[in-house]
Design an enzyme around this catalytic site. Sequence first.
Site, PDB file in Angstrom:
ATOM      1  N   HIS A  59      -7.518   0.449 -13.307  1.00 23.19           N
ATOM      2  CA  HIS A  59      -6.641  -0.722 -13.156  1.00 23.19           C
ATOM      3  C   HIS A  59      -7.297  -1.908 -13.857  1.00 23.19           C
ATOM      4  O   HIS A  59      -8.347  -2.374 -13.424  1.00 23.19           O
ATOM      5  CB  HIS A  59      -6.434  -1.036 -11.670  1.00 23.19           C
ATOM      6  CG  HIS A  59      -5.754   0.080 -10.928  1.00 23.19           C
ATOM      7  ND1 HIS A  59      -4.389   0.169 -10.815  1.00 23.19           N
ATOM      8  CD2 HIS A  59      -6.248   1.179 -10.302  1.00 23.19           C
ATOM      9  CE1 HIS A  59      -4.059   1.268 -10.129  1.00 23.19           C
ATOM     10  NE2 HIS A  59      -5.171   1.892  -9.807  1.00 23.19           N
ATOM     11  N   ARG A  61      -5.510  -4.710 -14.471  1.00 23.55           N
ATOM     12  CA  ARG A  61      -4.861  -5.853 -13.803  1.00 23.55           C
ATOM     13  C   ARG A  61      -4.090  -6.793 -14.717  1.00 23.55           C
ATOM     14  O   ARG A  61      -3.325  -7.612 -14.232  1.00 23.55           O
ATOM     15  CB  ARG A  61      -5.881  -6.681 -13.000  1.00 23.55           C
ATOM     16  CG  ARG A  61      -6.651  -5.895 -11.968  1.00 23.55           C
ATOM     17  CD  ARG A  61      -5.750  -5.281 -10.920  1.00 23.55           C
ATOM     18  NE  ARG A  61      -6.510  -4.724  -9.802  1.00 23.55           N
ATOM     19  CZ  ARG A  61      -6.035  -3.806  -8.993  1.00 23.55           C
ATOM     20  NH1 ARG A  61      -4.815  -3.312  -9.151  1.00 23.55           N
ATOM     21  NH2 ARG A  61      -6.760  -3.352  -7.997  1.00 23.55           N
ATOM     22  N   ASP A 149       1.654   4.809 -10.131  1.00 22.97           N
ATOM     23  CA  ASP A 149       0.442   4.742  -9.309  1.00 22.97           C
ATOM     24  C   ASP A 149       0.360   3.443  -8.504  1.00 22.97           C
ATOM     25  O   ASP A 149       0.683   2.374  -8.976  1.00 22.97           O
ATOM     26  CB  ASP A 149      -0.822   4.857 -10.150  1.00 22.97           C
ATOM     27  CG  ASP A 149      -2.056   4.865  -9.255  1.00 22.97           C
ATOM     28  OD1 ASP A 149      -2.162   5.759  -8.419  1.00 22.97           O
ATOM     29  OD2 ASP A 149      -2.886   3.937  -9.373  1.00 22.97           O
ATOM     30  N   ASP A 302     -10.593   5.406 -10.666  1.00 23.42           N
ATOM     31  CA  ASP A 302      -9.643   4.534  -9.952  1.00 23.42           C
ATOM     32  C   ASP A 302     -10.252   3.134  -9.800  1.00 23.42           C
ATOM     33  O   ASP A 302     -10.117   2.491  -8.756  1.00 23.42           O
ATOM     34  CB  ASP A 302      -9.256   5.129  -8.589  1.00 23.42           C
ATOM     35  CG  ASP A 302      -8.038   4.435  -7.975  1.00 23.42           C
ATOM     36  OD1 ASP A 302      -7.417   3.585  -8.646  1.00 23.42           O
ATOM     37  OD2 ASP A 302      -7.715   4.740  -6.810  1.00 23.42           O
ATOM     38  N   PHE A 320      -6.185  -2.629  -0.900  1.00 21.38           N
ATOM     39  CA  PHE A 320      -6.877  -1.360  -1.133  1.00 21.38           C
ATOM     40  C   PHE A 320      -7.590  -1.386  -2.486  1.00 21.38           C
ATOM     41  O   PHE A 320      -7.075  -1.947  -3.445  1.00 21.38           O
ATOM     42  CB  PHE A 320      -5.857  -0.220  -1.180  1.00 21.38           C
ATOM     43  CG  PHE A 320      -5.210   0.126   0.133  1.00 21.38           C
ATOM     44  CD1 PHE A 320      -5.899   0.881   1.072  1.00 21.38           C
ATOM     45  CD2 PHE A 320      -3.904  -0.270   0.417  1.00 21.38           C
ATOM     46  CE1 PHE A 320      -5.292   1.238   2.276  1.00 21.38           C
ATOM     47  CE2 PHE A 320      -3.290   0.081   1.621  1.00 21.38           C
ATOM     48  CZ  PHE A 320      -3.992   0.835   2.549  1.00 21.38           C
TER      49      PHE A 320
END
Length: 429
Positions: A59, A61, A149, A302, A320
């Site tokens: 990620h 972002r 996801d 991840d 999370f």
Amino acid sequence: MKKIINAKRLVNGELKSCEVLIQGNKIHQIDSTLSEPAETIIDAQGHLLTPGLVDVHVHLREPGGEAKETIATGTQAAAKGGFTTVCAMPNTTPVPDSRDHLLALLDKIDQDAHVRVLPYASITTRQVGRELVDMETLSNLGAFAFTDDGVGVQSAGMMFEAMQQASKHGKAVVAHCEDNSLVYKGVSHHGEVSERLNLPGIPKVAESVQIARDVLLAEATGCHYHVCHVSTKESVRVIRDAKRAGIHVTAEVTPHHLVLNELDITEDDAMFKMNPPLRSKADQQALIEGLQDGTIDLIATDHAPHTEEEKSQGFVNSPFGITGFETAFPLLYTELVEKQIVTLGELVDWLTIKPSQTFGLSFGTLQEGAHADLTLIDLTAVKQVDRHSFVSKGKNSPFHGYKLKGWPVLTMVDGEIAFKEANYETARA
Ligand SMILES: [Zn+2]
């Protein structure tokens, strides 16, 4: 030409001396010694040379979450962790769900990325599960694969249609598996520790039940179906059975699910909050076994950065996710290879050639003619993890204070150095 001298590489599980000649963005020659001259010499000082690491679940972002991470900072962190190719998840604002959004993202990647970034497109518009994206257009523009996801695709009908479309365009459907009707506002694994700390628990079946649904949809559609961050032993069993039945299913596991379990959560500390959550010791063991027997194909971090403020609100209210790039290799090397649970060769494969092969990429291999994506790792270096020293904007790591061995010291992407340790010399001949 660039030349790496004094390196060691793995050949059939054994470390052998090697030198590498790099021309442009390609590996020109690899041998034990090379007499050809080169303008730039990199003295590897006997360190391990591996293909650049490949991470299919990250990620970054950006756009929309620049306070947590940007494409620039995320890929700098990736390079520092030895990663040369990363696949960016689409839970951004906006979501890469249309031609314009994906083109803007590709532009930004072109300008800012320090390593190769392959962007996912979403399965559904805004990832809300109602309307399928135009997979043909997004595939043609260069979407790596399709995923929602962060959330599971709740409707079997939507997933069925997505798989039909994706397989038509030769793309994989990559799934975060979570049935929302089984989550019960959970923030941690439903088990011993959630009960002790009085935290709402996510039952394991929330994950495995959706994988069971999806492998049958994959069978019916012939689609390549890839399961994100597997966390339970039942999920491993379902995937194992599906593979035996000849279904095109592949799967990944994160470093934290391999190294930690729920018992590592001793207090209400959101540094241990991620989705899927840390499961039981038996689940952790099943994930390691699944990786060893090929049920799970690869390791993906991840990498999920958040701000300090966001993560300081306790287990219930914090988002999370934990960062992964800058600890992945030393963590896995220390906890799995040094403890003789897996071999160095296996670990390197799960981080390089396996993800590449899973998605038909040409990276992740040390071969003449291949992309000069290379990582040098000092297997003897021992350092304590200091989350405040991360290059990533996200300092949210449960591994702060861990003493780890085996740190990347130089990362090269397409023949260009993307990261090197401050004291690591390259000389002009
Ligand atoms: Zn996910």
